[in-house]
Design a protein around this motif. Structure first.
Motif, PDB file in Angstrom:
ATOM      1  N   LEU A  41      -3.271  -9.438  12.014  1.00  0.00           N
ATOM      2  CA  LEU A  41      -4.614  -9.929  12.320  1.00  0.00           C
ATOM      3  C   LEU A  41      -5.579  -8.765  12.528  1.00  0.00           C
ATOM      4  O   LEU A  41      -6.755  -8.848  12.160  1.00  0.00           O
ATOM      5  N   GLU A  42      -5.095  -7.675  13.109  1.00  0.00           N
ATOM      6  CA  GLU A  42      -5.971  -6.515  13.302  1.00  0.00           C
ATOM      7  C   GLU A  42      -6.388  -5.930  11.952  1.00  0.00           C
ATOM      8  O   GLU A  42      -7.565  -5.617  11.729  1.00  0.00           O
ATOM      9  N   GLU A  43      -5.417  -5.791  11.044  1.00  0.00           N
ATOM     10  CA  GLU A  43      -5.751  -5.282   9.715  1.00  0.00           C
ATOM     11  C   GLU A  43      -6.718  -6.223   9.003  1.00  0.00           C
ATOM     12  O   GLU A  43      -7.685  -5.785   8.364  1.00  0.00           O
ATOM     13  N   LEU A  44      -6.464  -7.514   9.132  1.00  0.00           N
ATOM     14  CA  LEU A  44      -7.324  -8.505   8.498  1.00  0.00           C
ATOM     15  C   LEU A  44      -8.760  -8.390   9.013  1.00  0.00           C
ATOM     16  O   LEU A  44      -9.722  -8.532   8.248  1.00  0.00           O
ATOM     17  N   SER A  45      -8.905  -8.109  10.295  1.00  0.00           N
ATOM     18  CA  SER A  45     -10.252  -8.010  10.863  1.00  0.00           C
ATOM     19  C   SER A  45     -11.061  -6.902  10.201  1.00  0.00           C
ATOM     20  O   SER A  45     -12.285  -7.032  10.037  1.00  0.00           O
ATOM     21  N   TYR A  46     -10.400  -5.826   9.776  1.00  0.00           N
ATOM     22  CA  TYR A  46     -11.124  -4.732   9.115  1.00  0.00           C
ATOM     23  C   TYR A  46     -11.464  -5.087   7.663  1.00  0.00           C
ATOM     24  O   TYR A  46     -12.517  -4.683   7.156  1.00  0.00           O
ATOM     25  N   TRP A  47     -10.605  -5.836   7.000  1.00  0.00           N
ATOM     26  CA  TRP A  47     -10.960  -6.329   5.669  1.00  0.00           C
ATOM     27  C   TRP A  47     -12.214  -7.204   5.754  1.00  0.00           C
ATOM     28  O   TRP A  47     -13.140  -7.084   4.946  1.00  0.00           O
ATOM     29  N   ILE A  48     -12.230  -8.081   6.762  1.00  0.00           N
ATOM     30  CA  ILE A  48     -13.397  -8.949   6.965  1.00  0.00           C
ATOM     31  C   ILE A  48     -14.636  -8.116   7.249  1.00  0.00           C
ATOM     32  O   ILE A  48     -15.717  -8.368   6.702  1.00  0.00           O
ATOM     33  N   ALA A  49     -14.487  -7.114   8.105  1.00  0.00           N
ATOM     34  CA  ALA A  49     -15.625  -6.261   8.460  1.00  0.00           C
ATOM     35  C   ALA A  49     -16.198  -5.569   7.231  1.00  0.00           C
ATOM     36  O   ALA A  49     -17.427  -5.504   7.055  1.00  0.00           O
TER      37      ALA A  49
ATOM     38  N   MET B 259     -22.973  -4.181   3.101  1.00  0.00           N
ATOM     39  CA  MET B 259     -23.682  -4.098   1.823  1.00  0.00           C
ATOM     40  C   MET B 259     -23.516  -2.692   1.252  1.00  0.00           C
ATOM     41  O   MET B 259     -23.668  -1.704   1.965  1.00  0.00           O
ATOM     42  N   GLY B 260     -23.166  -2.637  -0.034  1.00  0.00           N
ATOM     43  CA  GLY B 260     -22.988  -1.342  -0.677  1.00  0.00           C
ATOM     44  C   GLY B 260     -21.540  -0.946  -0.846  1.00  0.00           C
ATOM     45  O   GLY B 260     -21.230   0.002  -1.577  1.00  0.00           O
ATOM     46  N   ILE B 261     -20.624  -1.660  -0.180  1.00  0.00           N
ATOM     47  CA  ILE B 261     -19.185  -1.416  -0.370  1.00  0.00           C
ATOM     48  C   ILE B 261     -18.612  -2.626  -1.090  1.00  0.00           C
ATOM     49  O   ILE B 261     -18.192  -3.616  -0.480  1.00  0.00           O
ATOM     50  N   GLY B 262     -18.641  -2.554  -2.412  1.00  0.00           N
ATOM     51  CA  GLY B 262     -18.107  -3.635  -3.225  1.00  0.00           C
ATOM     52  C   GLY B 262     -16.671  -3.378  -3.616  1.00  0.00           C
ATOM     53  O   GLY B 262     -16.011  -2.477  -3.078  1.00  0.00           O
ATOM     54  N   PRO B 263     -16.142  -4.141  -4.575  1.00  0.00           N
ATOM     55  CA  PRO B 263     -14.725  -4.010  -4.955  1.00  0.00           C
ATOM     56  C   PRO B 263     -14.328  -2.606  -5.405  1.00  0.00           C
ATOM     57  O   PRO B 263     -13.243  -2.132  -5.050  1.00  0.00           O
ATOM     58  N   VAL B 264     -15.180  -1.932  -6.177  1.00  0.00           N
ATOM     59  CA  VAL B 264     -14.818  -0.602  -6.693  1.00  0.00           C
ATOM     60  C   VAL B 264     -14.733   0.418  -5.570  1.00  0.00           C
ATOM     61  O   VAL B 264     -13.746   1.173  -5.457  1.00  0.00           O
ATOM     62  N   ARG B 265     -15.740   0.465  -4.713  1.00  0.00           N
ATOM     63  CA  ARG B 265     -15.737   1.431  -3.605  1.00  0.00           C
ATOM     64  C   ARG B 265     -14.673   1.086  -2.566  1.00  0.00           C
ATOM     65  O   ARG B 265     -14.071   1.981  -1.969  1.00  0.00           O
TER      66      ARG B 265
ATOM     67  N   LEU C  70     -17.826   8.976  -2.200  1.00  0.00           N
ATOM     68  CA  LEU C  70     -18.961   8.096  -1.918  1.00  0.00           C
ATOM     69  C   LEU C  70     -20.233   8.929  -1.818  1.00  0.00           C
ATOM     70  O   LEU C  70     -20.240   9.998  -1.199  1.00  0.00           O
ATOM     71  N   ASP C  71     -21.311   8.448  -2.427  1.00  0.00           N
ATOM     72  CA  ASP C  71     -22.565   9.198  -2.360  1.00  0.00           C
ATOM     73  C   ASP C  71     -23.148   9.114  -0.952  1.00  0.00           C
ATOM     74  O   ASP C  71     -22.844   8.192  -0.182  1.00  0.00           O
ATOM     75  N   GLN C  72     -23.990  10.089  -0.601  1.00  0.00           N
ATOM     76  CA  GLN C  72     -24.493  10.198   0.758  1.00  0.00           C
ATOM     77  C   GLN C  72     -25.289   8.969   1.190  1.00  0.00           C
ATOM     78  O   GLN C  72     -25.213   8.533   2.346  1.00  0.00           O
ATOM     79  N   ARG C  73     -26.040   8.384   0.265  1.00  0.00           N
ATOM     80  CA  ARG C  73     -26.834   7.194   0.609  1.00  0.00           C
ATOM     81  C   ARG C  73     -25.921   6.040   1.011  1.00  0.00           C
ATOM     82  O   ARG C  73     -26.199   5.324   1.980  1.00  0.00           O
ATOM     83  N   THR C  74     -24.832   5.847   0.264  1.00  0.00           N
ATOM     84  CA  THR C  74     -23.881   4.785   0.591  1.00  0.00           C
ATOM     85  C   THR C  74     -23.213   5.051   1.925  1.00  0.00           C
ATOM     86  O   THR C  74     -23.039   4.141   2.750  1.00  0.00           O
ATOM     87  N   VAL C  75     -22.849   6.300   2.156  1.00  0.00           N
ATOM     88  CA  VAL C  75     -22.195   6.670   3.418  1.00  0.00           C
ATOM     89  C   VAL C  75     -23.129   6.423   4.600  1.00  0.00           C
ATOM     90  O   VAL C  75     -22.731   5.833   5.618  1.00  0.00           O
ATOM     91  N   ASP C  76     -24.365   6.879   4.484  1.00  0.00           N
ATOM     92  CA  ASP C  76     -25.330   6.688   5.577  1.00  0.00           C
ATOM     93  C   ASP C  76     -25.542   5.206   5.869  1.00  0.00           C
ATOM     94  O   ASP C  76     -25.633   4.789   7.034  1.00  0.00           O
ATOM     95  N   SER C  77     -25.632   4.404   4.799  1.00  0.00           N
ATOM     96  CA  SER C  77     -25.813   2.967   4.967  1.00  0.00           C
ATOM     97  C   SER C  77     -24.604   2.342   5.657  1.00  0.00           C
ATOM     98  O   SER C  77     -24.748   1.502   6.553  1.00  0.00           O
ATOM     99  N   PHE C  78     -23.419   2.760   5.266  1.00  0.00           N
ATOM    100  CA  PHE C  78     -22.195   2.229   5.865  1.00  0.00           C
ATOM    101  C   PHE C  78     -22.111   2.584   7.346  1.00  0.00           C
ATOM    102  O   PHE C  78     -21.825   1.726   8.192  1.00  0.00           O
ATOM    103  N   ILE C  79     -22.371   3.845   7.673  1.00  0.00           N
ATOM    104  CA  ILE C  79     -22.314   4.283   9.068  1.00  0.00           C
ATOM    105  C   ILE C  79     -23.279   3.471   9.919  1.00  0.00           C
ATOM    106  O   ILE C  79     -22.959   3.041  11.041  1.00  0.00           O
ATOM    107  N   SER C  80     -24.462   3.221   9.377  1.00  0.00           N
ATOM    108  CA  SER C  80     -25.475   2.447  10.106  1.00  0.00           C
ATOM    109  C   SER C  80     -25.038   0.997  10.296  1.00  0.00           C
ATOM    110  O   SER C  80     -25.190   0.426  11.390  1.00  0.00           O
TER     111      SER C  80
END
Length: 388
Positions: free
Chosen positions: A25-33, A38-44, A72-82
């Motif tokens: 369930l803990e692992e599943l929670s991170y898949w859900i998260a 936005m910006g982390i699709g199937p390929v990334r 990962l490009d910096q824009r995607t990383v910054d968006s993910f961190i935020s």
């Protein structure tokens, strides 16, 4: 979308989660998260799985420099961190559990195998209701216009009814028009149906189809499915992704009626890109509501007039073909006269009264009996067609 969406109450889903032999369930929670980012699709997401050796928790908590180092490009990383600063994986899991919404991931054996084969298959699916083996292997999408003619309704009802007789699951998008008729006809005839939504499953869109959505789940005859997490509204940009899932779940797509700019044509195009078959029911050359279907045929879609055209083309022989038994014969002269004047083209009751030269009450009662016995059907305002 401009219209108020209806919030989903708790449906009587048969189980909370599909069992997963590989995810806690803990692992599943991170898949859900991750599905909320936005910006982390199937390929990334696959890139993260590969680098962190499928330790999704480590990928979630990874520092910025490590994420950029793996590609990962910096824009995607910054968006993910935020975004991750505002997402609590454990909380997301609890919300889904409270609504009895099931989670299906790439890791689960019940992830639809047809969908798994397409490009950009979503890592996480959300479901209300439970998928069956037939859903996973014998599904056909039925799509079309939101503004049906009586012909479009007849065609959709006819093909849906005969497909479910052949144990085919009907996939559609819960939209008004063809989608709604396909779902309802499948349910009414004891078949199964999957409704794919362009929003999170805590919202039903269109709101007028809330009771249909509830019936799909509560009847045990189908599933509500979405690749969008809770809280996502049915914005216009989500519908192409929804259509991508409809065609991805299906052996083929049947377009029953569609004008030139119908969203159903997007679904048909997705099917072609995915290597799936596209079937189209021919429409009158004078009908704008069917012009999109006729164009599909002109561009190479398979024209079909019977369900056997689809089943034989897909080489489906492991399910029974539709019942072709003949309905009962007319029992009296009044029934014979009325049936002789009816075909698949709608006729108004006034025409039947005039041409049979019977009293109006006799024609009305005869039509009622014939309709109860399944020989005729009312398809509009006092318009009737023959069912045989």
């Amino acid at each position: 979308m401009g219209k108020k969406q209806r919030r989903m109450e708790v449906f009587d889903a048969r189980a909370r989660y599909y069992p997963s032999a590989k995810l806690t369930l803990e692992e599943l929670s991170y898949w859900i998260a991750f599905s909320r980012v936005m910006g982390i699709g199937p390929v990334r997401f696959q890139l993260l799985l590969d680098h962190f050796q499928e330790d999704v928790a480590s990928a979630w908590h990874a520092p910025s420099y490590e994420l950029t180092r793996i590609g990962l490009d910096q824009r995607t990383v910054d968006s993910f961190i935020s975004q991750r600063a505002n997402i609590d994986p454990a909380h997301e899991l609890k919300r889904l559990d409270r609504l009895r919404i099931q989670v299906i991931t790439w890791k689960d054996a019940c992830y639809p195998p047809l969908l798994r084969k397409i490009d950009y298959a979503p890592p996480v699916l959300y479901a209300c209701g439970q998928l069956t083996e037939d859903d996973l292997h014998y599904s056909i999408g039925i799509v079309g216009t939101r503004k049906m003619s009586s012909y479009g309704r007849q065609v959709t009802e006819h093909f849906t009814k005969e497909l479910v007789k052949g144990k085919i699951t009907i996939v559609s998008g819960l939209a008004l028009g063809v989608d709604t008729v396909a779902h309802n006809t499948a349910l009414d005839n004891g078949g199964r149906t999957i409704a794919v939504l362009a929003c999170g499953l805590d919202t039903i869109y269109p709101p007028s189809n809330y009771h249909l959505a509830k019936h799909i789940v509560d009847s045990g005859q189908g599933v509500l499915l979405s690749s969008f997490p809770l809280g996502i509204k049915p914005e216009a940009g989500n519908f192409p992704a929804r259509n991508h899932i409809i065609s991805g779940l299906s052996l083929g797509i049947l377009v029953t009626e569609a004008p030139p700019k119908s969203g159903a044509l997007i679904t048909a195009n997705s099917a072609l890109v995915q290597g799936r078959e596209v079937y189209a029911v021919p429409s009158s050359i004078f009908s704008n509501s069917g012009a999109g279907v006729n164009k599909l045929i002109r561009d190479g879609a398979h024209p079909v007039t019977e369900v056997s055209d689809i089943l034989e083309h897909l080489n489906i022989h492991t399910v029974p073909l539709p019942d072709t038994s003949v309905l009962r014969e007319p029992e009296n002269e009044e029934e014979r006269l009325v049936l002789a004047l009816l075909s698949r083209e709608p006729r108004h009751i006034d025409d039947l009264i005039r041409d049979t030269e019977l009293a109006p009450n006799i024609v009305t009662s005869t039509l009622t009996i014939l309709e109860l016995d399944g020989l005729v059907k009312q398809v509009g305002s006092m318009q009737y067609v023959r069912c045989t």
